[in-house]
Design an enzyme around this catalytic site. Structure first.
Site: not given
Ligand SMILES: NC(=O)C1=CN([C@@H]2O[C@H](COP(=O)(O)OP(=O)(O)OC[C@H]3O[C@@H](n4cnc5c(N)ncnc54)[C@H](O)[C@@H]3O)[C@@H](O)[C@H]2O)C=CC1
Ligand SMILES: O=C(O)C(=O)C[C@H](O)C(=O)CO
Length: 260
Positions: A164, A149, A168
């Site tokens: 967090y 991230s 990361k």
């Molecule tokens: N959405 C955003 O803006 C950003 C997301 N990220 C990273 O991207 C990745 C995915 O994020 P999103 O798609 O937004 O999240 P989300 O919550 O929509 O999807 C997460 C996925 O991981 C699964 N999951 C969560 N905890 C789990 C566990 N303990 N065991 C097994 N499966 C588990 C969920 O079932 C889901 O399929 C994360 O690592 C997050 O930190 C990074 C930067 C920005």
């Molecule tokens: O889940 C994350 O990682 C984010 O959403 C990062 C965002 O871009 C953020 O918090 C920036 O300030």
């Protein structure tokens, strides 16, 4: 070989954590569309199966594994079982991640800190060790893609509870160091750093904190949150032969958010 052929993933297998929804789902779908079979790990059977069905729609095999990858012992067992039953995998995406919102460091309980480190960092370590480690014996090497991230590079806005960011940043450091170790065997290890994407956790956050989300969006030079679909082509590139000389990289995809 044409550029398009170099991006094809026919005959390869992907292991992805958290592939049922959000960014993980989009990366899994794109990689399946490029030709790979997929094993998806997550906690919610119904949404995992929906993604698996969509993958089968591309004519690819898809298997689901229900489990909590944030519990180190479970994560280790899931990886060993998946490797024995479906491996070896040429592609690994460590996608699972989560955060505590609005708990300032001075109030963050130790077990919350540990939970986030286990979910974001220890899961990445264990899957890389077991699934990625098995790639070292493959003649064609392999691809490890870690979903970090921009929060591993800068402080997130108004989120609080800095476990967090710490987790990361450690994923990025782990990516770089493992990339150096594994480059001779043709196993590349790269990190993706998304900015703000409107997936379920951010939708929940937006509902409770509309003004925070508005100010966040206003600070993105591209003027809006990212579309999760935009992660797909990047994941295909990193999973393919086209990226064979790229390793240890940190690829920011944030609409320019970190430029200011
Ligand atoms: N959405 C955003 O803006 C950003 C997301 N990220 C990273 O991207 C990745 C995915 O994020 P999103 O798609 O937004 O999240 P989300 O919550 O929509 O999807 C997460 C996925 O991981 C699964 N999951 C969560 N905890 C789990 C566990 N303990 N065991 C097994 N499966 C588990 C969920 O079932 C889901 O399929 C994360 O690592 C997050 O930190 C990074 C930067 C920005
Ligand atoms: O889940 C994350 O990682 C984010 O959403 C990062 C965002 O871009 C953020 O918090 C920036 O300030």
């Amino acid at each position: 070989m044409s550029i398009w052929d170099r991006l094809r993933l026919d005959g390869r297998k992907l292991f992805i954590t958290g592939g049922s929804r959000g960014l993980g789902r989009e990366m899994a779908l794109a990689i399946a569309e490029a030709g790979a079979d997929v094993v998806l790990v997550g906690r919610d059977a119904e949404s995992l199966e929906r993604t698996a069905e969509d993958i089968r729609g591309f004519g690819r095999n898809a298997h689901t594994i229900i489990g909590d990858i944030g519990q180190p012992e479970q994560a280790e067992q899931i990886c060993r079982d998946a490797l024995a039953e479906h491996g070896p995998f040429e592609i690994l995406i460590n996608n699972v991640g989560g955060r505590r919102i609005n708990v300032p460091t001075e109030e963050l309980p130790l077990d919350d800190w540990q939970t986030i480190l286990d979910l974001n960092l220890t899961s990445t370590f264990l899957c890389t060790k077991i699934i990625g480690g098995a790639m070292l014996k493959l003649p064609g090497g392999g691809r490890v893609i870690n979903n970090a991230s921009i929060s591993g590079m800068i402080a997130s806005r108004n989120i609080g509870g800095r476990s967090y960011e710490a987790s990361k940043a450690a994923v990025i450091a782990f990516t770089r160091a493992t990339a150096a170790d594994w480059a001779p065997q043709g196993v590349t290890v790269n990190a993706i750093c998304p900015g703000g994407f409107m997936t379920e956790p951010n939708q929940r956050w937006a509902k409770d904190n509309p003004s925070v989300i508005e100010s966040f969006e206003a600070a993105i030079p591209a003027g809006k949150f990212g579309d999760p679909e935009d992660l797909g082509p990047l994941a295909v590139y990193l999973a393919s032969d086209a990226s064979r000389y790229m390793t240890g990289a940190t690829l920011v995809i944030d609409g320019g958010y970190t430029l200011w």
